[in-house]
Design an enzyme around this catalytic site. Structure first.
Site: not given
Ligand code: NAI
Length: 706
Positions: A431, A452, A464, A502
């Protein structure tokens, strides 16, 4: 039989079969969808006149010649060209006249419904004596006119309550809700809902058989039902029911923003189902509504939505197998949603426990959306936990949704580039990280695209599609087509801080936090935003998104944007430092109970160091609060357009409406600026800038939107 009426018209064809059933097929020329326009109604009128003059036909069956469905509604392109309420009313009355003719034919008339039967299409079906729907997932019935700022105009607001009673009819008319064939049968406005293989038999039955004498019990039940239907529309009952319905409506929307359902309700209270007064009133009322700003804006939003849909080319390479890495909030839900929409999905994370949580959420989604056990099982079969990442080798597309850390993402993409199929699309859900930065480690940066999604994935319609200068056109097209395939709206956006949604949303949310710091109560700030038409106030939204996520995104944005970017409010930093992250921790700006119900705003003293300002601001005028919030959005929107973040003002409007709920009845930020007049708005910005500093300084793009 009057020979004149059989044969081929421009849009209709008429055939008399060996049973003397007249089949009337609508196949609108030059279009893949049947929507009703004046030439189609004129031809239909001729056909009905012919039948009324005398016919050997025993029954008339109206069906569609299109694969897309029965009739999708009135052709709303016509709405754009109407100059006055009188002109609109005249047009509506003409349509009513045709449908009245259909209703008054002496032979049985039957609508054979498969696929879309919406708006004017359902009104035509309601003017038939019987309606038989095909039971398939494409069959959808409803009167969604309120979503375009109008109400049904071809008798729907009269025939539907007369057929099924006021409460279920008003439920459909006031909400614009769309139902499937089985629900329509349960509600009583289709007579049968049958599978394709028995559709013909059912049609024949209704066409040829005189209704069988019902058993005693059945005829008694039918009589009770008819009494109830009549009673619910009685002039003494209508005001009582209307009170209840009005209260329910007010809970969902403001009459000042979306007047159409309130007017439909008022019309029904005044005229009930007494044709022809009610029909005339319906036509006059819709005539006024069609030319209102609300309806014109909502119609323009419909076209903007269509533009987003059509931006995805059907010729793009289809994605059959999706691999998602990161089973957290976003990755888990993206995987589940793609499986729900029919894709084969593998889901990878660092531990089985993390994937387990996502699988449980996927199951909940399946239960909620699909209901039937065999469909739920089929969806869960499409979603495979994949701790070892075997799916990487086979996938057509890989979406990365791991933690927001540049190095981790770069390492992952290096690996993916070497292991994935050469044709596989590499996508990131980042994001905040520019695509170019992730792509520096890739040998083929043109394979990388941003897809996105917004949180919560199942609810948010927009996605997006982020491109850098290097992203290959074919990759972009495949990404857009994938997003359409899963029923979301793709919006192409340049890789730039905050992308589009955003970038515009955050300054608005942060202005809200500044107001809080100044001592304005959270509830008042949220009310000011809702008064403008936002679906939820910015303080509540920040709590919902997660204050840690807001803070992180804002820090990134502040670091990369120009001089009138938003300084990060101390209150936000303070709350995050204390572990008050919003809804997910039970406390953010508001506090929440175990069920996530909002209780109250947290004590100001707990997060602000600017307590001295509180007394002063308690007096703040609510319209000024609204102005401060909305002008931060508008100014940023103008800057985005100037920077070419999206290709056109229309796409910018669509992005804001479907990305964060900019009030659709205002048509989007650019339409709003145009309607209000940019000079007037610039003057207001000047005043705000003098009062509150350079974050309100007008962007130079205002000259271009003049
Ligand atoms: P989160 O922290 O809930 O989940 C991330 C997951 O990735 C975790 O379960 C972690 O164990 C796993 N992970 C980390 N490194 C890894 C690897 N090398 N291999 C496999 N799994 C791995 O994070 P979230 O909120 O789901 O965000 C994920 C992405 O989405 C980020 O880039 C964030 O910026 C983006 N995003 C988040 C939004 C939100 O509202 N939370 C909205 C839009 C985009």
């Amino acid at each position: 039989m009057n020979k004149m009426i059989t044969g081929k018209y421009d849009n209709w064809s008429l055939n008399l079969d060996e049973n003397n059933i007249l089949w009337c097929t609508l196949d609108r020329k030059d279009s893949s969808v049947n929507s009703l326009n004046q030439p189609i109604l004129r031809e239909f009128d001729q056909i009905l006149n012919g039948i009324a003059q005398g016919t050997q036909a025993k029954a008339l069956i109206i069906q569609s010649g299109k694969a897309s469905g029965f009739i999708a509604g009135a052709d709303i392109v016509q709405f754009k060209n109407l100059r006055s309420a009188e002109e609109a009313t005249k047009l509506i009355l003409k349509g009513q006249e045709v449908f009245n003719k259909l209703e008054n034919l002496s032979i049985p008339t039957i609508a054979a419904i498969s696929g879309f039967c919406l708006g004017g299409g359902l009104e035509l079906a309601l003017a038939c004596r019987y309606r038989i729907a095909e039971d398939n997932e494409k069959t959808k019935l409803g009167l969604p006119e309120v979503k375009l700022g109008i109400h049904p105009g071809w008798g729907g607001t009269i025939r539907l309550p007369a057929l099924i009673g006021a409460l279920p009819a008003m439920d459909l008319i006031l909400s614009g809700r769309i139902v499937n064939g089985k629900t329509a049968k349960k509600m009583g406005f289709v007579d049968e809902c049958v599978p394709k293989r028995t559709l013909y038999k059912a049609l024949m039955h209704y066409a040829l058989n005189t209704p069988i004498q019902a058993s005693c019990l059945n005829s008694w039940l039918t009589q009770i039902k008819q009494q109830w239907v009549r009673g619910s529309n009685h002039k003494y009952i209508r005001p009582l029911l209307a009170k209840l319905l009005y209260r329910q409506l007010e809970h969902k929307m403001k009459a000042a923003h979306y007047p159409a359902p309130f007017i439909a309700l008022r019309n029904w209270v005044e005229y009930g189902i007494n044709k022809p007064e009610a029909l005339l009133n319906e036509a006059n009322s819709i005539g006024q509504l069609i030319i209102s700003d609300t309806a014109q804006n909502l119609v323009s939003v419909f076209f903007k939505q269509e533009a987003l849909k059509n931006s995805a080319k059907s010729t793009a390479e289809p994605i059959k197998h999706l691999h998602v890495i990161g089973a957290g909030v976003m990755g888990g839900d993206i995987a589940a949603f793609a499986a729900l929409k029919g894709l084969q999905v593998t889901l990878q994370d660092q531990s089985p426990k993390l994937i387990g949580g996502a699988m449980k959420r996927a199951y909940d989604l399946a239960k909620k959306q699909l209901k039937e056990p065999h469909l739920i099982t089929a969806m869960m079969d499409r979603l495979t936990p994949d701790i070892e990442g075997k799916g990487i080798l086979k996938a057509d597309m890989i979406i990365e949704a791991i933690s927001e850390k540049l190095e981790a993402k770069q390492n992952l993409f290096k690996l993916l580039e070497s292991k994935a199929k050469p044709s596989a699309i590499l996508a990131t859900n980042t994001s905040t990280i520019p695509l170019e930065e992730i792509a520096t480690v890739l040998n083929q940066p043109n394979r990388l695209v941003g897809i996105h999604f917004f949180n919560p994935v199942a609810k948010m319609p927009l996605v997006e599609i982020i491109h850098s200068d290097k992203t290959h056109q074919a990759v972009l097209e495949t990404a857009s087509a994938f997003v359409r395939k899963i029923d979301k709206l793709p919006l192409r956006v340049k890789s730039a801080p905050g992308f589009l949604v955003n970038r515009i949303l955050l300054p608005y949310m942060m202005e809200a936090v500044v107001l809080l710091e100044e001592g304005v109560p959270a509830a008042l700030i949220d009310k000011a935003a809702c008064d403008f038409g936002m679906p939820m106030g910015p303080i509540e939204l920040a709590d919902k998104v997660g204050l840690d996520i807001c803070l992180h995104a804002l820090e990134k944005l502040t670091a990369t944007l120009g001089n009138n970017s938003t300084p990060v409010p101390e209150a936000l930093k303070h709350l995050v430092a204390q572990g008050y992250l919003g809804l997910k921790t039970g406390r953010g700006f508001y506090t929440y109970n175990q069920q996530g119900k909002k209780l109250k705003s947290a004590n100001l003293k707990s997060y602000t160091h600017k307590i001295d300002k509180i007394d002063k601001i308690a007096m703040t005028d609510i319209t000024e609060i609204t102005d401060r919030l909305t002008f931060r959005m508008l100014n940023e929107a103008v800057a985005c357009l100037r920077e070419g973040i999206v290709d056109s003002p229309e796409l910018l409007d669509a992005g804001c409406i479907f990305g964060f709920g900019f009030p659709p009845f205002r048509g989007g930020p650019m339409t709003y600026i145009k309607k209000e007049g940019h000079e007037k708005l610039l003057k207001q910005l000047e005043i705000l800038s003098a009062r509150y500093g350079n974050r309100f300084e007008a962007d130079k793009g205002w000259e271009q939107v003049a």
